[in-house]
Design a protein around this motif. Structure first.
Motif, PDB file in Angstrom:
ATOM      1  N   GLY A   1       0.823  -1.207   0.000  1.00 60.75           N
ATOM      2  CA  GLY A   1       0.000   0.000   0.000  1.00 60.75           C
ATOM      3  C   GLY A   1       0.847   1.241   0.000  1.00 60.75           C
ATOM      4  N   PRO A   2       0.229   2.368  -0.113  1.00 61.87           N
ATOM      5  CA  PRO A   2      -1.210   2.577  -0.242  1.00 61.87           C
ATOM      6  C   PRO A   2      -1.704   2.213  -1.640  1.00 61.87           C
ATOM      7  N   SER A   3      -3.017   2.114  -1.765  1.00 61.95           N
ATOM      8  CA  SER A   3      -3.625   1.824  -3.063  1.00 61.95           C
ATOM      9  C   SER A   3      -3.340   2.957  -4.025  1.00 61.95           C
ATOM     10  N   GLY A   4      -3.474   2.646  -5.300  1.00 62.85           N
ATOM     11  CA  GLY A   4      -3.294   3.661  -6.331  1.00 62.85           C
ATOM     12  C   GLY A   4      -4.470   4.626  -6.368  1.00 62.85           C
TER      13      GLY A   4
ATOM     14  N   ASN B   1      -7.851   6.415  -6.875  1.00 62.78           N
ATOM     15  CA  ASN B   1      -9.225   5.887  -6.844  1.00 62.78           C
ATOM     16  C   ASN B   1      -9.303   4.487  -6.254  1.00 62.78           C
ATOM     17  N   GLY B   2      -8.336   4.118  -5.412  1.00 65.80           N
ATOM     18  CA  GLY B   2      -8.360   2.820  -4.750  1.00 65.80           C
ATOM     19  C   GLY B   2      -8.005   1.650  -5.644  1.00 65.80           C
ATOM     20  N   GLN B   3      -7.515   1.940  -6.839  1.00 62.97           N
ATOM     21  CA  GLN B   3      -7.168   0.887  -7.790  1.00 62.97           C
ATOM     22  C   GLN B   3      -5.799   0.289  -7.486  1.00 62.97           C
ATOM     23  N   ARG B   4      -5.566  -0.916  -8.002  1.00 62.27           N
ATOM     24  CA  ARG B   4      -4.234  -1.508  -7.918  1.00 62.27           C
ATOM     25  C   ARG B   4      -3.291  -0.702  -8.800  1.00 62.27           C
ATOM     26  N   TRP B   5      -2.048  -0.618  -8.385  1.00 56.27           N
ATOM     27  CA  TRP B   5      -1.038   0.090  -9.159  1.00 56.27           C
ATOM     28  C   TRP B   5      -0.678  -0.695 -10.410  1.00 56.27           C
ATOM     29  N   THR B   6      -0.412   0.013 -11.487  1.00 57.77           N
ATOM     30  CA  THR B   6       0.207  -0.533 -12.687  1.00 57.77           C
ATOM     31  C   THR B   6       1.424   0.343 -12.966  1.00 57.77           C
ATOM     32  N   GLU B   7       2.293  -0.104 -13.838  1.00 59.70           N
ATOM     33  CA  GLU B   7       3.444   0.726 -14.177  1.00 59.70           C
ATOM     34  C   GLU B   7       2.968   2.062 -14.748  1.00 59.70           C
ATOM     35  N   GLN B   8       1.944   2.023 -15.582  1.00 59.42           N
ATOM     36  CA  GLN B   8       1.421   3.245 -16.183  1.00 59.42           C
ATOM     37  C   GLN B   8       0.801   4.167 -15.133  1.00 59.42           C
TER      38      GLN B   8
END
Length: 74
Positions: free
Chosen positions: A51-54, A56-63
């Protein structure tokens, strides 16, 4: 006349104190670096695990990580 020594002030380019989210994200990135994680793929995996989440609470991506760093650095 002597020119004063130049130095950087902590957060000298900030217009406001860091938000709680920025503090949590920065702390998590520092912990990842301390564990020897220095590549984007590893950092994204670490953030998704710790964490923290990306945004809007989304999972992180490289982008999404790159976009968020650009947004925070603007």
């Amino acid at each position: 006349m002597r020119t004063p020594d130049l130095y950087n002030e902590t957060h000298q380019s900030r217009t406001a104190p860091p938000t709680s989210y920025e503090g949590l994200l920065g702390d998590s990135i520092e912990r990842a670096y301390a564990q020897g994680i220095h590549d984007l793929e590893g950092l994204v995996k670490y953030l998704n695990d710790a964490g923290p989440s990306g945004p809007n609470g989304q999972r992180w991506t490289e982008q999404s990580f790159q976009q968020e760093m650009a947004r925070l650095g603007a």
